[in-house]
Scaffold this active site. Sequence first.
Site, PDB file in Angstrom:
ATOM      1  N   HIS A 162       0.785  -1.024   0.079  1.00 32.13           N
ATOM      2  CA  HIS A 162      -0.044  -0.133   0.086  1.00 32.13           C
ATOM      3  C   HIS A 162       0.679   1.054   0.081  1.00 32.13           C
ATOM      4  O   HIS A 162       0.325   2.423  -0.277  1.00 32.13           O
ATOM      5  CB  HIS A 162      -0.971   0.051   1.067  1.00 32.13           C
ATOM      6  N   ASP A 192       0.593  -7.645   1.506  1.00 26.07           N
ATOM      7  CA  ASP A 192       0.945  -6.275   1.757  1.00 26.07           C
ATOM      8  C   ASP A 192       2.476  -6.157   1.608  1.00 26.07           C
ATOM      9  O   ASP A 192       2.878  -5.145   2.419  1.00 26.07           O
ATOM     10  CB  ASP A 192       0.369  -5.586   2.978  1.00 26.07           C
ATOM     11  N   SER A 276       4.513   2.447   8.118  1.00 33.11           N
ATOM     12  CA  SER A 276       4.466   1.257   7.069  1.00 33.11           C
ATOM     13  C   SER A 276       5.709   0.930   6.371  1.00 33.11           C
ATOM     14  O   SER A 276       6.053   1.919   5.445  1.00 33.11           O
ATOM     15  CB  SER A 276       3.158   1.559   6.278  1.00 33.11           C
TER      16      SER A 276
END
Length: 432
Positions: A162, A192, A276
């Site tokens: 993402h 992911d 992230s």
Amino acid sequence: MSYFNDNEHKQPNENESLNSYSPLQERLQREQEQEEESKRRANNKGGGKKGGYFLSGLAGVIVGALVMWLLLPSMVGQLPGNATSHTKNGDSQTTITQTATEVTTDITSAVEKVSDAVVGITNIQEVTDFWNQRSAEQEAGSGSGVIYKIEDNKAFVITNYHVVEGAKQLEVTLADGTKEEATLVGSDIWTDLAVISIKSENVKVVAEFGDSEVLKQGETVIAIGNPLGLDFYGSVTTGVISGKDRAVPVDLNADGYEDWETEVLQTDAAINPGNSGGALINIAGDLIGINSMKIAESAIEGLGFSIPINTVIPIVEELEQNGEVKRPTMGIGLLDLTEVPAFYQQQTLRLPEEVTTGVVVSEVVRGSSADKAGVQQYDVIVEMDGQKIENSIDLRQHLYNETDIGDTLPIKVYRQGKLVELQLTLTEGTTL
């Protein structure tokens, strides 16, 4: 009224004799002279006392000043908050003392070992101006990444899917502020994870993989990343492993339904947007996870998640080799039975009352392995490869984690109220 007449008002000159005055005048003049003499003596006596008092006081002040002048240098050094130093001329001045202690701990050593391998990643996308109908590139978001390998003048960086999703251009910011244009090597929405590459010329540190299987609950871990953007580049937070082998449901296509359960490590180390793709390391400085998400609710604190490095490694290797993760596919669309109203379960699917869980086949792709196996629309899958299937997450987890391309699976489906057994051979694909 005067004691003398007008003629007597004049002072006698040197040639005049006192005998020229009358006896009364002489007596009065003597009394006046005696009175004046008494006043002079009184004045002289009072002035002497005052002068003595003044001289005594002055002498006391001088002695006190000399004593203070002698004692003051030794007293200044004893006053709280003051330190005294002396110049070449003997003058003293006040300075503040400091203690410079360099502290080194296991945490600081681990951070020093890895921090330069953690980078910032900027996602640049093309945006169209609605009014002018012109396209322009602008920053769409930022995240973190970890350099894990150098090969053929390229440095490879792990990050999250993402973080790079939808990017037209990717830019990597190194620890020293150097910016490098990056190339997408491959990405995988289901885990992911993504891999990008940059030139290795300015790369000085590469992270070392650890083993997430040997982690213990309560073990100290450290998260390194860029929360809230590059303004907080290289932020460090600490915590412990709160739980292992956690499964967190995620909505991959933003349709409001959970599509997948990601296996993660749970930690109370602060992980915020921008973290992230960053590193989760142990106290030895080994990379044991890739930070991926945070449950952002006001009532929840200290709940962060990281993809275990033992899950990351095989995905990264396949992304390097193929640019994608090749998984087996069935060629069907899925819908959880629990999402189907009871009326349609009875009238359309004709399910027995005791069947309350399973996966409804919403569509079958023509020519797919499911089509070849005889799977039909509105079949309800309740078992695959001997394992009970309650929802679409169960089916995907089993298909992607426990089977390989080319495997033949026995499946059980309810079709118009009857249980049917089929044999399905898996083929390669990037969709279910």
